[in-house]
Enzyme design. Structure first.
Site, PDB file in Angstrom:
ATOM      1  N   PRO A   1      97.910 102.618   3.340  1.00 50.40           N
ATOM      2  CG  PRO A   1      98.220 102.577   1.018  1.00 50.40           C
ATOM      3  CD  PRO A   1      98.604 101.860   2.282  1.00 50.40           C
TER       4      PRO A   1
ATOM      5  CE1 TYR B   1      88.085 113.924  11.763  1.00 52.13           C
ATOM      6  CE2 TYR B   1      87.172 113.699   9.554  1.00 52.13           C
ATOM      7  CZ  TYR B   1      87.489 113.151  10.778  1.00 52.13           C
ATOM      8  OH  TYR B   1      87.217 111.839  11.023  1.00 52.13           O
TER       9      TYR B   1
ATOM     10  CB  CYS C   1      68.128 120.631  12.709  1.00 48.36           C
ATOM     11  SG  CYS C   1      66.701 120.959  11.699  1.00 48.36           S
TER      12      CYS C   1
HETATM   13  N1  LLP Z   1      96.515 102.843   9.473  1.00 47.70           N
HETATM   14  C1  LLP Z   1      95.957 103.130  10.658  1.00 47.70           C
HETATM   15  C2  LLP Z   1      96.402 102.409  11.852  1.00 47.70           C
HETATM   16  C3  LLP Z   1      94.969 104.117  10.732  1.00 47.70           C
HETATM   17  O1  LLP Z   1      94.438 104.414  11.905  1.00 47.70           O
HETATM   18  C4  LLP Z   1      94.578 104.805   9.555  1.00 47.70           C
HETATM   19  C5  LLP Z   1      93.546 105.829   9.612  1.00 47.70           C
HETATM   20  C6  LLP Z   1      95.177 104.440   8.350  1.00 47.70           C
HETATM   21  C7  LLP Z   1      96.151 103.466   8.351  1.00 47.70           C
HETATM   22  C8  LLP Z   1      94.808 105.063   7.044  1.00 47.70           C
HETATM   23  O2  LLP Z   1      95.077 106.427   6.992  1.00 47.70           O
HETATM   24  P1  LLP Z   1      94.917 107.223   5.603  1.00 47.70           P
HETATM   25  O3  LLP Z   1      95.936 106.694   4.642  1.00 47.70           O
HETATM   26  O4  LLP Z   1      93.537 106.999   5.121  1.00 47.70           O
HETATM   27  O5  LLP Z   1      95.136 108.639   5.981  1.00 47.70           O
HETATM   28  N2  LLP Z   1      88.070 110.093   9.173  1.00 47.70           N
HETATM   29  C9  LLP Z   1      89.297 110.861   9.033  1.00 47.70           C
HETATM   30  C10 LLP Z   1      90.515 110.005   8.919  1.00 47.70           C
HETATM   31  C11 LLP Z   1      90.685 109.049  10.069  1.00 47.70           C
HETATM   32  C12 LLP Z   1      91.837 108.136   9.853  1.00 47.70           C
HETATM   33  C13 LLP Z   1      91.868 107.066  10.860  1.00 47.70           C
HETATM   34  N3  LLP Z   1      92.967 106.175  10.681  1.00 47.70           N
HETATM   35  C14 LLP Z   1      89.147 111.801   7.846  1.00 47.70           C
HETATM   36  O6  LLP Z   1      88.103 111.808   7.205  1.00 47.70           O
HETATM   37  O7  LLP Z   1      90.057 112.570   7.553  1.00 47.70           O
END
Ligand code: LLP
Length: 428
Positions: A286, A328, A356
């Site tokens: 997470p 997003y 900008c």
């Molecule tokens: N594990 C892997 C292999 C990942 O690629 C990611 C996120 C996570 C875990 C963690 O995911 P989480 O629990 O945070 O959802 N910048 C985007 C999110 C990109 C996530 C990339 N990978 C946003 O702001 O929504």
């Protein structure tokens, strides 16, 4: 301690007045309640009820040392996706044997750093392609080390109906993970590699997954593959199954029925038991769900602009500071830091930044009709500062770490001069 408005109308984070943070540190500034982050991590830890597991915090969500150290103290290991993140995790005191490394294109230098960490390398390098296996074997042989290796497979579970397409990673046309059809071949290669030992299998289907059912569907594909490999005697050293990260948070503030991280864990523990894999450790990765809601971005209102088309509230934080709305179409709540004195009349303001670009737009929000002086953009503790950039010559935002009811630490704001000098010097 949550984000609350005190009786005098001031917004507080972890007991600290956010107006005070703005006075002391200026804007734009991220403020994090690290105690609340740690409490969330402890709650997630507890949901495993003593069964073997690793909460590998996805450092990419928020890599600030103050955050990583607090989560490590609450029991987390780390999921890293670059050599630089690996160094942050280790430098923040996370033991190498509690770190896993994902990434579709790790360089040789990055593989070497993972292989060489500590006395015997990290918990697992998770390969994401068949092709990576020969590269990892070569680096392991060069280092004279045995490398614990996991396979991140692509579960072919499409999250695009429950999350934004840009953060869904589990469909078979995504670049992530070993295609499910190739996992058997990958395992054969791994088992034939003298310096690699096959210790785990996992998947991460995507981020901001709002439905436990989809998460469990992805987990089941992992469990099915693990069970079949074991039945065939091909996974004798298998130690963990990894169901990834992606637990959603409630950005709207009014979806209390949304599952909590612990609910996801309970659901996968039941599915894992059904699959007869109780002896294996459960890994989860997470990021957002541990940090997003305990961070916010503070900005000052530079000016308003009222036209026939809209009431614009122009703030001094932009898409370079928080890119999620632009990238997003994410909607983060925007609230006034100080309650209005006098009239309580509200209006619909379109909150925009100074950059900008038309996409430098935080959306429409109900705020006091008399333009507030300072606002807080909520739920910005994940994928906020880490994705910030200096577009338009804007300095990176500052970060403040709230703990024990005070500002325990903060970063320095760089003067725009350093950017000016760098750009002027480029090509000179
Ligand atoms: N594990 C892997 C292999 C990942 O690629 C990611 C996120 C996570 C875990 C963690 O995911 P989480 O629990 O945070 O959802 N910048 C985007 C999110 C990109 C996530 C990339 N990978 C946003 O702001 O929504």
């Amino acid at each position: 301690m949550p984000i609350v408005r005190d009786p005098s109308g001031l917004l507080r984070l972890g007991g600290v007045s956010l107006a005070e943070v703005v006075d002391r540190l200026g804007t734009p500034t991220y403020a994090y309640d690290v105690d609340a982050m740690a409490a969330g991590a402890r709650e997630l830890e507890a949901s495993f009820e003593g069964t073997p597991h690793l909460v590998a915090y996805a450092v990419k969500a928020n890599s600030a040392g103050g955050v990583v150290r607090a989560l490590a103290a609450a029991g987390c290991g780390a999921d890293v996706v670059s050599g630089a993140e690996l160094r942050v995790a280790l430098a923040c005191g996370i033991s190498p044997d509690r770190v896993i490394y994902n990434g579709v294109a790790k360089t040789d230098a990055e593989l070497d750093a993972a292989i060489g960490a500590g006395g015997s390398g990290i918990a697992a390098v998770q390969v994401e392609s068949v092709e990576e296996i020969a590269r990892l074997e070569a680096r392991a042989a060069a280092a004279g080390r045995t490398v614990r290796t996991g396979i991140r497979m692509n579960p072919n579970v499409d999250l695009r109906d429950v999350t934004h397409a840009n953060i869904a990673t589990g469909h078979d046309t995504a670049k992530f993970g070993v295609p499910r059809a190739d996992v058997g071949h990958a395992v054969e290669l791994l088992n034939a590699s003298p310096h690699l030992v096959f210790v785990g299998i996992g998947a991460h289907a995507g981020s901001q997954c709002t439905a436990t059912a989809k998460y469990v569907e992805s987990a089941r594909t992992v469990f099915d593959v693990a069970r079949a490999l074991r039945a065939d005697g091909k996974a004798r050293s298998l130690a963990y199954v990894n169901t990834g990260g992606g637990f959603a948070i409630d950005y709207t503030g009014d979806a209390p029925e949304r599952p909590r991280p612990a609910d996801f864990v309970r659901a996968i523990r039941a599915a894992k038991r059904e699959a007869g894999l109780d002896d294996l450790a459960s890994f989860v990765e997470p990021g957002r769900s541990l940090v997003a809601q305990h961070g916010l971005l503070l900005a000052r209102v530079i000016q308003s602009k009222v036209s026939a088309a809209a009431r614009w509230l122009m703030i001094d934080a932009g898409m370079n500071d928080l890119i999620r709305p632009a990238l997003y179409q994410a909607k983060h709540r925007v609230v006034a830091v100080e309650a209005p004195s006098g009239s309580a009349e509200t209006a619909r303001w379109r909150v925009v930044g100074p950059v900008c670009e038309s996409s430098d737009d935080f959306g429409e929000h109900v705020l006091p009709r008399a333009a507030p002086r300072t606002v807080a953009i909520l739920d910005a503790g994940a994928y906020g500062f880490v994705m910030a950039n200096q577009y338009n010559g804007r300095a990176l935002p500052v970060e403040a770490f709230v703990s024990d009811g005070r500002i325990a630490a903060s970063t320095q704001r760089r003067s725009p001069e350093s950017w000016v000098a760098e750009r002027v010097g480029a090509g000179a």
